[in-house]
Design a protein around this motif. Structure first.
Motif, short mmCIF file in Angstrom:
data_model
loop_
_atom_site.label_atom_id
_atom_site.label_comp_id
_atom_site.label_asym_id
_atom_site.label_seq_id
_atom_site.Cartn_x
_atom_site.Cartn_y
_atom_site.Cartn_z
N ALA A 16 0.79 -1.13 0.17
CA ALA A 16 0.05 -0.76 -0.77
C ALA A 16 1.21 1.38 0.20
N HIS A 17 1.56 1.72 -1.61
CA HIS A 17 2.24 3.15 -1.17
C HIS A 17 1.60 3.58 -0.87
N GLN A 18 2.21 4.56 -0.21
CA GLN A 18 1.96 5.89 0.75
C GLN A 18 2.25 6.67 -0.13
N ASN A 19 2.69 7.27 -0.80
CA ASN A 19 2.60 8.10 -1.66
C ASN A 19 1.34 8.08 -3.15
N LYS A 20 0.83 6.71 -2.74
CA LYS A 20 -0.37 6.19 -4.66
C LYS A 20 -1.18 5.86 -3.77
N ALA A 21 -1.99 6.04 -5.31
CA ALA A 21 -3.58 5.53 -5.32
C ALA A 21 -3.66 4.71 -4.34
N GLN A 22 -5.12 4.84 -3.64
CA GLN A 22 -4.94 3.17 -2.87
C GLN A 22 -6.95 2.66 -3.68
N PRO A 23 -7.58 2.94 -4.93
CA PRO A 23 -9.05 2.84 -4.64
C PRO A 23 -8.71 1.69 -4.06
N HIS A 65 -3.38 9.24 3.94
CA HIS A 65 -3.82 9.07 2.86
C HIS A 65 -5.13 9.22 3.52
N SER A 66 -6.26 10.20 2.48
CA SER A 66 -8.20 9.44 2.65
C SER A 66 -8.15 8.34 2.85
N SER A 67 -7.89 7.75 1.49
CA SER A 67 -8.40 5.96 1.28
C SER A 67 -7.62 5.00 2.38
N PHE A 68 -7.04 5.08 2.95
CA PHE A 68 -6.85 4.39 4.05
C PHE A 68 -7.68 5.02 5.33
#
Length: 130
Positions: A16-23, A65-68
């Protein structure tokens, strides 16, 4: 989940790379697993110096991260660390950042002071449910 909870839906994942999108967290929220278990590479905090501020920064970035953050409000999440979580790609047992990485994990996931993981090496643990 409490020990009396019968777990019928678990999910696991990594990277779950913290600087990438996490859809994928949106999918997890729709699936509603009772527990999500990270299998390592929870984030990527590869160290560039002996102080390794990159590890703390990576945890900060992941948890903001908003998704996480949305998923954490709805899903119990735990895991184990892998190489990038320890501050080095393909690191080994002599990694100088191992204790820092463990402490940051325990802190970020709010692991209580009395938890066994704070008293032994590594993050392994076991629990029975249902």
């Amino acid at each position: 989940p409490t020990e009396s909870t019968i777990l019928t839906l678990l999910a696991h994942g990594s990277c779950a790379h913290q600087n990438k999108a996490q859809p994928f967290w949106n999918t997890m929220r729709r699936l509603k697993p009772q527990l999500f278990i990270f299998n390592g590479d929870i984030m990527y905090g590869d160290c560039k110096s002996s102080e390794c501020p990159e590890l703390d920064r990576a945890w900060q970035d992941l948890f903001s991260h908003s998704s996480f953050a949305s998923a954490r409000r709805e899903i119990a999440i735990t895991g184990v660390l892998d190489d990038h979580d320890y501050g080095e790609n393909d690191c080994h047992a002599a990694n100088p950042h191992k204790a820092l990485a463990k402490d940051l994990f325990l802190s970020r996931f709010g692991v209580p002071a009395a938890d066994e993981r704070r008293r032994h090496g590594g993050l392994y643990t076991a629990s029975a449910h249902g």
